[in-house]
Design a protein around this motif. Structure first.
Motif, PDB file in Angstrom:
ATOM      1  N   ASP A   1       4.537  41.447   7.883  1.00  0.00           N
ATOM      2  CA  ASP A   1       5.490  40.458   7.052  1.00  0.00           C
ATOM      3  C   ASP A   1       6.873  40.037   7.917  1.00  0.00           C
ATOM      4  OD1 ASP A   1       4.399  40.836   4.559  1.00  0.00           O
ATOM      5  OD2 ASP A   1       5.110  42.665   4.240  1.00  0.00           O
ATOM      6  N   ALA A   2       6.579  39.092   8.561  1.00  0.00           N
ATOM      7  CA  ALA A   2       7.231  38.197   9.663  1.00  0.00           C
ATOM      8  C   ALA A   2       8.688  38.008   9.110  1.00  0.00           C
ATOM      9  CB  ALA A   2       6.453  37.278  10.360  1.00  0.00           C
ATOM     10  N   PRO A   3       9.542  38.451   9.458  1.00  0.00           N
ATOM     11  CA  PRO A   3      11.111  37.829   9.257  1.00  0.00           C
ATOM     12  C   PRO A   3      11.338  36.404   9.543  1.00  0.00           C
ATOM     13  CG  PRO A   3      11.437  39.380  10.849  1.00  0.00           C
ATOM     14  CD  PRO A   3       9.713  39.072  10.821  1.00  0.00           C
ATOM     15  N   ILE A   4      10.664  35.285   9.194  1.00  0.00           N
ATOM     16  CA  ILE A   4      10.711  33.955   9.603  1.00  0.00           C
ATOM     17  C   ILE A   4      10.971  33.181   8.406  1.00  0.00           C
ATOM     18  CG2 ILE A   4       9.384  34.324  11.744  1.00  0.00           C
ATOM     19  CD1 ILE A   4       7.123  33.386  10.273  1.00  0.00           C
ATOM     20  N   ASP A   5      11.397  31.948   8.648  1.00  0.00           N
ATOM     21  CA  ASP A   5      11.941  31.159   7.817  1.00  0.00           C
ATOM     22  C   ASP A   5      10.669  29.836   7.499  1.00  0.00           C
ATOM     23  OD1 ASP A   5      14.104  32.264   6.919  1.00  0.00           O
ATOM     24  OD2 ASP A   5      15.145  31.328   8.578  1.00  0.00           O
ATOM     25  N   ASP A   6      10.498  29.610   6.268  1.00  0.00           N
ATOM     26  CA  ASP A   6       9.747  28.200   6.031  1.00  0.00           C
ATOM     27  C   ASP A   6      10.361  27.172   6.257  1.00  0.00           C
ATOM     28  OD1 ASP A   6       7.671  26.600   5.311  1.00  0.00           O
ATOM     29  OD2 ASP A   6       7.546  27.471   3.382  1.00  0.00           O
ATOM     30  N   PRO A   7       9.891  26.126   7.223  1.00  0.00           N
ATOM     31  CA  PRO A   7      10.826  25.006   7.230  1.00  0.00           C
ATOM     32  C   PRO A   7      10.752  23.872   6.128  1.00  0.00           C
ATOM     33  CG  PRO A   7       8.762  25.123   8.811  1.00  0.00           C
ATOM     34  CD  PRO A   7       8.775  26.275   8.187  1.00  0.00           C
TER      35      PRO A   7
ATOM     36  N   GLN B   1      11.219  26.333  -3.406  1.00  0.00           N
ATOM     37  CA  GLN B   1      12.241  26.806  -2.271  1.00  0.00           C
ATOM     38  C   GLN B   1      11.648  28.337  -2.200  1.00  0.00           C
ATOM     39  OE1 GLN B   1      16.137  27.173  -4.571  1.00  0.00           O
ATOM     40  NE2 GLN B   1      16.539  25.043  -4.134  1.00  0.00           N
ATOM     41  N   GLU B   2      11.874  28.757  -0.765  1.00  0.00           N
ATOM     42  CA  GLU B   2      11.224  29.953  -0.457  1.00  0.00           C
ATOM     43  C   GLU B   2      12.150  31.149  -1.039  1.00  0.00           C
ATOM     44  OE1 GLU B   2      10.713  32.342   3.858  1.00  0.00           O
ATOM     45  OE2 GLU B   2      11.851  30.492   3.785  1.00  0.00           O
ATOM     46  N   PRO B   3      11.200  31.932  -1.648  1.00  0.00           N
ATOM     47  CA  PRO B   3      11.859  33.007  -2.451  1.00  0.00           C
ATOM     48  C   PRO B   3      12.024  34.421  -1.906  1.00  0.00           C
ATOM     49  CG  PRO B   3       9.588  32.815  -3.378  1.00  0.00           C
ATOM     50  CD  PRO B   3       9.867  31.978  -2.047  1.00  0.00           C
ATOM     51  N   ASN B   4      11.224  34.781  -0.691  1.00  0.00           N
ATOM     52  CA  ASN B   4      10.887  35.998  -0.220  1.00  0.00           C
ATOM     53  C   ASN B   4      12.087  36.406   0.636  1.00  0.00           C
ATOM     54  OD1 ASN B   4       8.747  35.991  -1.863  1.00  0.00           O
ATOM     55  ND2 ASN B   4       7.307  35.944   0.024  1.00  0.00           N
ATOM     56  N   GLY B   5      13.243  35.769   0.608  1.00  0.00           N
ATOM     57  CA  GLY B   5      13.979  36.120   1.614  1.00  0.00           C
ATOM     58  C   GLY B   5      13.811  36.178   3.086  1.00  0.00           C
ATOM     59  N   GLY B   6      12.892  35.322   3.551  1.00  0.00           N
ATOM     60  CA  GLY B   6      12.655  35.296   5.025  1.00  0.00           C
ATOM     61  C   GLY B   6      11.578  36.064   5.467  1.00  0.00           C
ATOM     62  N   GLN B   7      10.622  36.575   4.787  1.00  0.00           N
ATOM     63  CA  GLN B   7       9.532  37.476   5.367  1.00  0.00           C
ATOM     64  C   GLN B   7       8.150  36.544   4.732  1.00  0.00           C
ATOM     65  OE1 GLN B   7       9.916  41.701   4.198  1.00  0.00           O
ATOM     66  NE2 GLN B   7      10.666  41.942   6.205  1.00  0.00           N
ATOM     67  N   LEU B   8       7.453  36.321   5.626  1.00  0.00           N
ATOM     68  CA  LEU B   8       6.175  35.545   5.240  1.00  0.00           C
ATOM     69  C   LEU B   8       5.111  36.462   5.764  1.00  0.00           C
ATOM     70  CD1 LEU B   8       6.984  31.963   6.184  1.00  0.00           C
ATOM     71  CD2 LEU B   8       7.408  33.086   3.832  1.00  0.00           C
TER      72      LEU B   8
END
Length: 957
Positions: free
Chosen positions: A653-659, A690-697
């Motif tokens: 679960d990478a702490p990255i943001d979806d552009p 809107q990305e809901p996972n708080g920056g983990q993908l």
């Protein structure tokens, strides 16, 4: 402390840089040159030919047992990771389990283990040897790593550690791309040596106990050393340090604009096909019907989610993971004849360790992103805790169209997630060695056998059986026998013990690795040239390695709520031959005190990746006695490991943001081309995503049987100046200055494409390869990013190592010493394939964030010590240059200071010593890092916050 360097080198040019950058300081030191009992030249790491250790072709630093004790550390890895040439790697400060899942390297989490990474090329490209022989790779019941767990090497068994800071695959085979760490264990000792140490942080946590004892017996033809150790390290928790109270540095509340708190709330969160909603407390126990178009209406117990509802998970992790290690070792030598010896060694270590994460974030529904049954659960209208009066359908075959996105609930009733490892490691070696005379020359030979195993078990508490949860949330008519309907909509405390007993389970996983290694070597001198004898060495190696990872059957079936995993196993065998040659060409002529050339060749044949031949060549020139210049060129080779070849796909679960998320300041809002590319990738065109996972993908990484071996090329140039006038004049008992320039190029490097880079390429340029690796749900949510291991473009790193050592003669005021060691990073880039060529990323002067790694332009260490005999004192300084995060934020330069004072009374012949010390005496906090996956700082580069004090009682010379 003794700090001498086994010279080899490159470039006095960096000395000025090192001195100007001080206040650097360090723990790494080097023992004096070592000879065998007859005073003959010996084999030292970096060459197979017996020679003077001061005239060998590669840069080697040696850390002796005294220097290890000077650090106050109880782990070999922690000591080695302080080397300026070291990059970090796993250690007891890394707490990944349950937080980011399995790192994208094919080797698993490795929880509780520790590694050494030289040159930022990752630990899998640094070869670890024990007494010049291979050691079994470690595992922690989470995968099949390709690295040695240094926590399995007992500190009390170590005589010295030789670190070859250059790739030498032609001499040592696969994995030696960045360098070689050769741990030399005790083979001779007279009588008892023992030590007991207790340490703690000033905050009253992280208590550490460290006990070592060994006893040696010697007779004219027999030598035996045996001993044992016990280390217990207690936890430091994130809740007890200010830097880690919230998900972001400086954050004081989940309502802060920076965000970061989890949408898996304590009271629960449900997202229908319309508005995002969260349950209010007290929990709803009946089944009142709400208007589906407006479930937050005037008679509703629901309301819109706010930042205040989000869950702060940060205080529930470890800063320093608890660990307990104990074991024993035996080393014996028997002279069978005047020219033949039998040597046997046995090492066994037991490790009990633990990682910890916050309460399980239970995600259910088509946008949950678990990749298993949890994504398909429908919550039936007849479930007594369903307040909507209709079924929340996840869609799919045979079901109504999906009418909800996710239900999220922080399962606090199940307690924190804990991952407890029990690991057994054993290595046994047997060696026959000796010498014989032929053609008027003496030749040395040895034959070795190594058998090793590593078995690991892990118990994970706090997981959920998805099949049982589906039954407990489904039609009440099917919830029979032991089934208890589950209340996923209630607030904290609404999940009863009976509910939990039905859906919860203890997850058990296992892993094991096996090593069989058989080697034979011969070395000697062939004939004399006018400048000296021509030396040669040759040898053969046959190796068999096996690895297996067996997750819990429920996890294999896809029925867990934590990180998914699949079983994997594999093995390979290799046959290798090598030869090394040393040719002295000129001796005692003007401007050429000596000049020699040398080289080596090795051919390796792997059952998994075929054959490979590597070469190295070097030249050594002494213009005068006190100055040594050398250069070398070497090819490198690393065969794909078992985990890289056969490891099953697993998620991190990478702490990255979806552009592609439609929020203020995102590329989606600011760039029309990004909006178009995101829409083409599956993001709804109406801008609702809107990305809901708080920056983990979720990033899915797995092995690849089509992998090719990695190859490398290393250039090394160096100089060593050790003036005899300093010793002759009485100015110093030791004075030397060394510089080494290195340039390493790795091709076909095995790695996944960086997930953030994949997202950026797809969004910014519509790169077809990158977009194909991204899978989205109908609502636009990323369910996974495919990052299968592959042979990426390559890695390039350049730098300069510098070392300076001064030691005074003995005076009435004692002996004074100063040692400096630094690394200047000139370049570090990684190149990945793109649709139309390659993309190169420059990491020099940055911190990576995921996985954690910083690349400072300069790191340096220095040690000043004073030895009066009765009293010894030292100050160690460690300097790390500033780095920047991806958003440009600066992590300031950091300086750590360590002090130690030892008292050793003469009336006890200095056998007894009492030592006290403080690490981080200036109470320096690590620089805060927003992008790091660790608790708001990079644990691979910086120390745990707080001062660590210790006291040690030791016996023996």
């Amino acid at each position: 402390m003794r700090f001498t360097t086994i010279f080899n080198g490159t470039g006095l040019l960096a000395l000025a840089t090192m001195l100007a950058a001080m206040p650097a300081a360090a723990q790494q030191v080097a023992a004096p040159a070592v000879t065998d009992s007859t005073g003959d030249e010996i084999v030292v790491t970096g060459s197979r030919i017996r020679r003077d250790p001061l005239d060998q072709p590669s840069p080697v630093i040696t850390v002796d047992a005294e220097s290890i004790q000077r650090t106050g550390l109880s782990s070999v890895a922690d000591v080695l990771q302080r080397l300026p040439s070291a990059a970090g790697g796993l250690n007891s400060k890394v707490n990944n389990s349950g937080n980011i899942g399995n790192p994208p390297d094919g080797g698993g989490v490795g929880a509780g283990s520790a590694e050494i990474d030289l040159r930022y090329l990752t630990a899998k490209r640094t070869l670890v040897l024990v007494d010049g022989l291979r050691f079994v790779n470690g595992a922690s019941a989470s995968g099949i790593p390709s690295t040695v767990d240094l926590n399995t090497i007992q500190v009390g068994s170590i005589e010295r550690i030789e670190i070859l800071q250059s790739g030498q695959s032609p001499l040592y085979g696969s994995d030696a791309l960045a360098g070689v760490v050769n741990i030399i264990t005790k083979s001779q000792q007279k009588g008892l040596k023992a030590s007991a140490q207790f340490g703690t942080f000033r905050q009253g946590d992280g208590h550490t106990q460290d006990y070592n004892a060994s006893y040696g017996i010697q007779s004219p033809r027999t030598s035996v050393v045996f001993g044992g150790s016990y280390v217990k390290q207690e936890a430091v928790r994130t809740r007890d340090r200010s830097i880690s109270q919230f998900p972001n540095p400086g954050q004081t509340s989940c309502t802060d604009p920076v965000g970061g708190c989890s949408s898996a709330t304590v009271n629960g969160y449900v997202q229908l096909t319309g508005p995002a909603l969260t349950i209010k407390t007290p929990p709803i126990l009946g089944r009142p019907r709400y208007d589906a178009a407006n479930p937050t209406g005037p008679n509703s117990d629901f309301r819109l989610l706010t930042a205040a509802d989000r869950f702060n998970f940060s205080p529930y992790n470890y800063f320093l993971t608890p660990s307990e290690r104990y074991g024993f070792f035996v080393s014996g030598k028997q002279e069978l004849t005047d020219s033949i010896n039998l040597r046997v060694k046995l090492n066994y270590t037991k490790r009990n360790s633990q990682n910890q994460a916050a309460f399980l974030p239970l995600f259910v529904g088509p946008d949950a992103g678990n990749g298993n049954l949890l994504d398909t659960i429908s919550i039936d209208a007849t479930n007594p805790f369903n307040p909507f009066g209709y079924t929340l359908s996840a869609g799919g075959a045979g079901n109504p169209a999906a009418n909800y996105s996710t239900v999220r609930r922080r399962l606090v009733e199940a307690g924190q997630r804990t991952y407890t490892q029990h690991v057994d490691t054993m290595s046994a070696t047997a060696t026959l060695d000796g010498s014989f005379d032929a053609m008027g020359r003496k030749f040395y030979w040895d034959a070795n056998a190594v058998i090793g195993f590593n078995d690991a078990k892990q118990l994970f508490t706090g997981n959920i059986n998805a099949a049982r949860l589906a039954q407990a949330l489904g039609p009440v008519s099917r919830c029979t026998d032991a089934c208890v309907p589950f209340n996923i909509f209630g607030g904290a405390g609404s999940v009863t013990p009976a509910m939990l007993a039905y859906v919860a389970f203890d997850e058990r996983a296992r892993s094991s690795q096996r090593l069989e290694d058989y080697t034979a070597n011969i070395s000697g001198e062939l004939f004399d040239l006018p400048a000296g004898a021509v030396g040669i060495a040759a040898g053969y190696e046959h190796r068999v390695q096996f690895g297996r990872f067996t997750p819990d059957p429920l996890i294999t079936a896809g029925l867990g709520a934590d990180i998914p995993a699949q079983p994997a196993r594999g093995q390979f065998n290799s046959d290798e031959i090598y030869a090394e040659l040393r040719v002295p060409l000129i001796h005692d002529t003007p401007l050429i005190k000596s000049f020699e050339v040398g080289g080596a060749v090795r051919h390796s044949d792997y059952s998994t990746s075929g054959g490979n031949t590597t070469y190295t060549g070097n030249a050594l020139w002494k213009p005068v006695t006190d100055l040594l210049l050398r250069g070398s060129w070497a090819q490198g080779f690393r065969a794909p490991s078992i985990g890289e070849l056969f490891g099953a796909a697993s998620r991190s679960d990478a702490p990255i943001d979806d552009p592609c998320t439609n929020v203020a300041g995102s590329p989606y809002r600011t760039s029309p081309s990004v909006r178009a590319n995101c829409t083409a990738n599956g993001v709804p065109a109406n801008g609702s995503y809107q990305e809901p996972n708080g920056g983990q993908l979720g990033v899915l990484t797995g092995g690849n049987t089509a992998l090719k071996p990695e190859t490398s090329r290393t250039l090394l140039f160096g100089a060593v100046y050790a003036p005899g006038w300093a010793r002759d004049s009485g100015f110093a008992s030791q004075l030397s200055i060394e510089g080494n320039y290195y340039d390493i190029k790795v091709e076909d490097a095995i790695a996944p494409v960086d997930a953030q880079l994949t997202l950026s390429r797809c969004a910014q340029s519509g790169d077809a390869l990158s977009c194909a690796a991204i899978t989205r749900t109908p609502s636009g949510l990323i369910s996974r990013i495919n990052a299968q291991l592959q042979n990426i473009g390559g890695i390039r790193t350049k730098g300069v190592d510098v070392t300076a050592v001064y030691r005074s003669p003995r005076t009435s005021a004692g002996i004074f010493g100063l040692s400096l060691n630094g690394n200047v990073l000139l370049k570090y880039t990684e190149t990945f394939p793109a649709e139309n060529g390659f993309t190169t990323t420059d990491y020099r002067g940055t911190t990576r964030g995921f996985p954690d790694q910083s690349y400072p332009k300069f790191k340096g260490n220095a040690v000043a010590d004073w030895d009066l005999g009765l009293v010894r004192a030292s100050f160690t300084g460690r300097y790390i240059d500033s780095v920047r995060e991806g958003d440009g934020s600066k992590l300031d330069s950091t300086f750590y200071g360590d002090v130690q004072l030892a008292f050793s009374p003469a009336w006890m012949e200095h056998r007894l010593a009492v030592t006290i010390g403080v690490n981080n005496v200036f109470d320096q906090d690590p620089p805060a890092c927003t992008s790091c996956t660790g608790p708001n700082y990079d644990p691979t580069t910086y120390d745990v916050p707080g001062q660590f004090g210790y006291v040690r009682l030791s016996w023996g010379l």
